[in-house]
Design a protein around this motif. Sequence first.
Motif, PDB file in Angstrom:
ATOM      1  N   GLU A 168     -15.461   8.533  -4.598  1.00 44.64           N
ATOM      2  CA  GLU A 168     -14.311   8.340  -4.040  1.00 44.64           C
ATOM      3  C   GLU A 168     -14.666   7.169  -3.288  1.00 44.64           C
ATOM      4  N   ILE A 169     -14.058   6.155  -3.072  1.00 44.76           N
ATOM      5  CA  ILE A 169     -13.473   5.366  -1.291  1.00 44.76           C
ATOM      6  C   ILE A 169     -12.106   4.975  -1.514  1.00 44.76           C
ATOM      7  N   PHE A 170     -12.488   5.599  -0.435  1.00 42.37           N
ATOM      8  CA  PHE A 170     -10.486   5.486   1.084  1.00 42.37           C
ATOM      9  C   PHE A 170     -10.621   4.175   1.443  1.00 42.37           C
ATOM     10  N   LEU A 171     -10.164   3.493   1.038  1.00 43.01           N
ATOM     11  CA  LEU A 171     -10.711   1.906   1.987  1.00 43.01           C
ATOM     12  C   LEU A 171      -9.103   1.522   2.489  1.00 43.01           C
ATOM     13  N   ASN A 172      -9.319   1.212   4.186  1.00 48.60           N
ATOM     14  CA  ASN A 172      -8.495   1.090   4.691  1.00 48.60           C
ATOM     15  C   ASN A 172      -8.715   0.146   5.458  1.00 48.60           C
ATOM     16  N   SER A 173      -7.463  -1.089   5.452  1.00 50.39           N
ATOM     17  CA  SER A 173      -7.687  -1.853   5.825  1.00 50.39           C
ATOM     18  C   SER A 173      -6.859  -2.361   7.206  1.00 50.39           C
ATOM     19  N   ILE A 174      -7.976  -2.322   8.442  1.00 51.07           N
ATOM     20  CA  ILE A 174      -7.998  -2.466   9.722  1.00 51.07           C
ATOM     21  C   ILE A 174      -6.215  -3.648  10.437  1.00 51.07           C
ATOM     22  N   ASP A 175      -7.005  -4.581   9.838  1.00 49.75           N
ATOM     23  CA  ASP A 175      -6.316  -6.156   9.966  1.00 49.75           C
ATOM     24  C   ASP A 175      -4.301  -5.455   9.706  1.00 49.75           C
ATOM     25  N   ASP A 184      -4.236  -5.760   1.644  1.00 47.80           N
ATOM     26  CA  ASP A 184      -5.214  -7.004   1.078  1.00 47.80           C
ATOM     27  C   ASP A 184      -5.459  -6.547   0.121  1.00 47.80           C
ATOM     28  N   THR A 185      -5.192  -6.962  -0.594  1.00 45.21           N
ATOM     29  CA  THR A 185      -5.397  -7.404  -2.565  1.00 45.21           C
ATOM     30  C   THR A 185      -6.734  -7.762  -2.425  1.00 45.21           C
ATOM     31  N   ASP A 186      -7.295  -8.778  -1.985  1.00 50.73           N
ATOM     32  CA  ASP A 186      -8.653  -9.764  -2.217  1.00 50.73           C
ATOM     33  C   ASP A 186      -9.445  -8.193  -1.704  1.00 50.73           C
ATOM     34  N   LEU A 187      -9.297  -7.763  -0.788  1.00 49.96           N
ATOM     35  CA  LEU A 187     -10.021  -6.650  -0.614  1.00 49.96           C
ATOM     36  C   LEU A 187     -11.008  -5.857  -1.357  1.00 49.96           C
ATOM     37  N   LEU A 188      -9.296  -5.437  -1.778  1.00 51.52           N
ATOM     38  CA  LEU A 188      -9.008  -4.361  -2.714  1.00 51.52           C
ATOM     39  C   LEU A 188     -10.112  -4.870  -3.665  1.00 51.52           C
ATOM     40  N   LYS A 189      -9.664  -6.092  -5.058  1.00 45.32           N
ATOM     41  CA  LYS A 189     -10.491  -6.542  -5.589  1.00 45.32           C
ATOM     42  C   LYS A 189     -11.955  -6.264  -5.596  1.00 45.32           C
ATOM     43  N   GLN A 190     -12.195  -7.145  -4.712  1.00 44.99           N
ATOM     44  CA  GLN A 190     -13.886  -6.876  -4.599  1.00 44.99           C
ATOM     45  C   GLN A 190     -14.600  -5.614  -4.624  1.00 44.99           C
ATOM     46  N   VAL A 191     -13.543  -4.787  -3.710  1.00 45.82           N
ATOM     47  CA  VAL A 191     -14.346  -3.614  -3.701  1.00 45.82           C
ATOM     48  C   VAL A 191     -13.987  -2.327  -5.278  1.00 45.82           C
ATOM     49  N   VAL A 199     -10.460   4.101  -6.570  1.00 45.58           N
ATOM     50  CA  VAL A 199     -10.519   3.469  -4.955  1.00 45.58           C
ATOM     51  C   VAL A 199      -9.845   3.514  -4.506  1.00 45.58           C
ATOM     52  N   ILE A 200      -8.395   4.334  -3.770  1.00 47.75           N
ATOM     53  CA  ILE A 200      -7.816   4.387  -2.588  1.00 47.75           C
ATOM     54  C   ILE A 200      -7.401   3.394  -1.938  1.00 47.75           C
ATOM     55  N   ALA A 201      -5.819   3.123  -2.147  1.00 46.72           N
ATOM     56  CA  ALA A 201      -5.754   1.796  -1.087  1.00 46.72           C
ATOM     57  C   ALA A 201      -5.150   1.929   0.087  1.00 46.72           C
ATOM     58  N   CYS A 202      -5.783   1.538   1.634  1.00 45.87           N
ATOM     59  CA  CYS A 202      -4.177   1.990   2.609  1.00 45.87           C
ATOM     60  C   CYS A 202      -4.570   0.822   3.194  1.00 45.87           C
ATOM     61  N   GLY A 203      -2.867   1.129   4.090  1.00 47.31           N
ATOM     62  CA  GLY A 203      -3.025  -0.356   4.648  1.00 47.31           C
ATOM     63  C   GLY A 203      -2.348  -0.737   5.002  1.00 47.31           C
ATOM     64  N   GLY A 204      -1.062  -1.078   5.086  1.00 42.05           N
ATOM     65  CA  GLY A 204       0.436  -2.373   5.250  1.00 42.05           C
ATOM     66  C   GLY A 204       1.118  -1.953   4.007  1.00 42.05           C
ATOM     67  N   ALA A 205       0.897  -0.510   3.463  1.00 46.80           N
ATOM     68  CA  ALA A 205       2.254  -0.768   2.435  1.00 46.80           C
ATOM     69  C   ALA A 205       3.907  -0.578   3.410  1.00 46.80           C
ATOM     70  N   ALA A 206       4.859  -1.392   2.555  1.00 43.55           N
ATOM     71  CA  ALA A 206       5.785  -1.228   3.163  1.00 43.55           C
ATOM     72  C   ALA A 206       7.365  -0.909   2.422  1.00 43.55           C
ATOM     73  N   SER A 207       6.278  -1.022   0.598  1.00 42.59           N
ATOM     74  CA  SER A 207       7.372  -0.966  -0.112  1.00 42.59           C
ATOM     75  C   SER A 207       6.660  -0.008  -1.231  1.00 42.59           C
ATOM     76  N   VAL A 208       7.433   0.614  -2.674  1.00 41.58           N
ATOM     77  CA  VAL A 208       6.972   0.336  -3.450  1.00 41.58           C
ATOM     78  C   VAL A 208       6.015   0.055  -4.254  1.00 41.58           C
ATOM     79  N   HIS A 209       6.778  -1.574  -4.024  1.00 42.61           N
ATOM     80  CA  HIS A 209       6.850  -3.618  -4.902  1.00 42.61           C
ATOM     81  C   HIS A 209       5.248  -3.381  -4.028  1.00 42.61           C
ATOM     82  N   ASP A 210       4.668  -2.844  -2.975  1.00 42.42           N
ATOM     83  CA  ASP A 210       3.544  -2.715  -2.506  1.00 42.42           C
ATOM     84  C   ASP A 210       2.064  -1.960  -3.421  1.00 42.42           C
ATOM     85  N   PHE A 211       2.628  -0.841  -3.952  1.00 41.78           N
ATOM     86  CA  PHE A 211       2.359   0.786  -4.488  1.00 41.78           C
ATOM     87  C   PHE A 211       1.798  -0.837  -5.796  1.00 41.78           C
ATOM     88  N   ARG A 212       3.026  -1.302  -6.740  1.00 36.85           N
ATOM     89  CA  ARG A 212       2.474  -1.740  -7.818  1.00 36.85           C
ATOM     90  C   ARG A 212       1.402  -3.217  -7.182  1.00 36.85           C
TER      91      ARG A 212
END
Length: 261
Positions: A168-175, A184-191, A199-212
């Motif tokens: 599993e990859i835990f992908l965290n956007s520092i920015d 950072d969906t561009d970064l996520l898509k590449q990975v 791949v677990i997305a992390c970094g920047g979530a503000a709402s459940v809409h960001d999850f989707r």
Amino acid sequence: MRRVRVIPTLLLKNGGLVKSVRFHQHKYVGDPINAVKIFNEKEVDELVLLDITASQEKRAPNIRQISEIVSEAFMPVAYGGGITTIEQVKAILYEGVEKVVFNHSAITQPALITEAARQFGSSSVVVSVDVSKNWLGKYRVYTLNGTKNAGVDPVSFVQSMVNAGAGEIFLNSIDRDGTFEGYDTDLLKQVTAAVDVPVIACGGAASVHDFRKAVELGGASALAAGSMFVFQQPHRAVLITYPSQKELKKEVFEPLAGRNR
């Protein structure tokens, strides 16, 4: 209906629970065990527990604290921070941790990833990848709590980690960390396009809409967040929270299921 894991990420520093903004401005937000007890009540899917200064300070994992936290948790827990030997991996898993998370040692000791996967299975091995854009706008992997540029791009790095045995990859956007600006969906898509493990997305979530969005646009398999679960906007007052299962079903799981029909 597609069920995507939603995971609070707890950052430890000097034994306490903190939260950061772009890996800086660490704010103390309370006792980790109290947070775990609240998340128990919220019925969260799992927890990621990271000691963010252990590697910088060349400290071994605090097995006693890990044991105390895990003993209170009613959900699976993943732990990372200061892991440099297979003996430490054994000790952590013995305390009831389900997955070990490697960050700095994934760069310096890739053979440790392979050995951990061989002994305990790839499903127990997570590689945490902290990514930021350099002055040229290129994505680069950073270690030691974002202070050291590892000099590699995230796509080739995650591919090498999966080849080494990571399950599993835990992908965290520092920015995006702590900014509430969305993943950072561009970064996520590449990975996600480069590897066939979750791949677990992390970094920047503000709402459940960001999850989707992270799933629809970035291909994330799971969704992690920190500030969203410990701060009440806009003044960042400390408030441990988690979306209700009803809200997640309505705003995330059902729309994703409909999209995949």
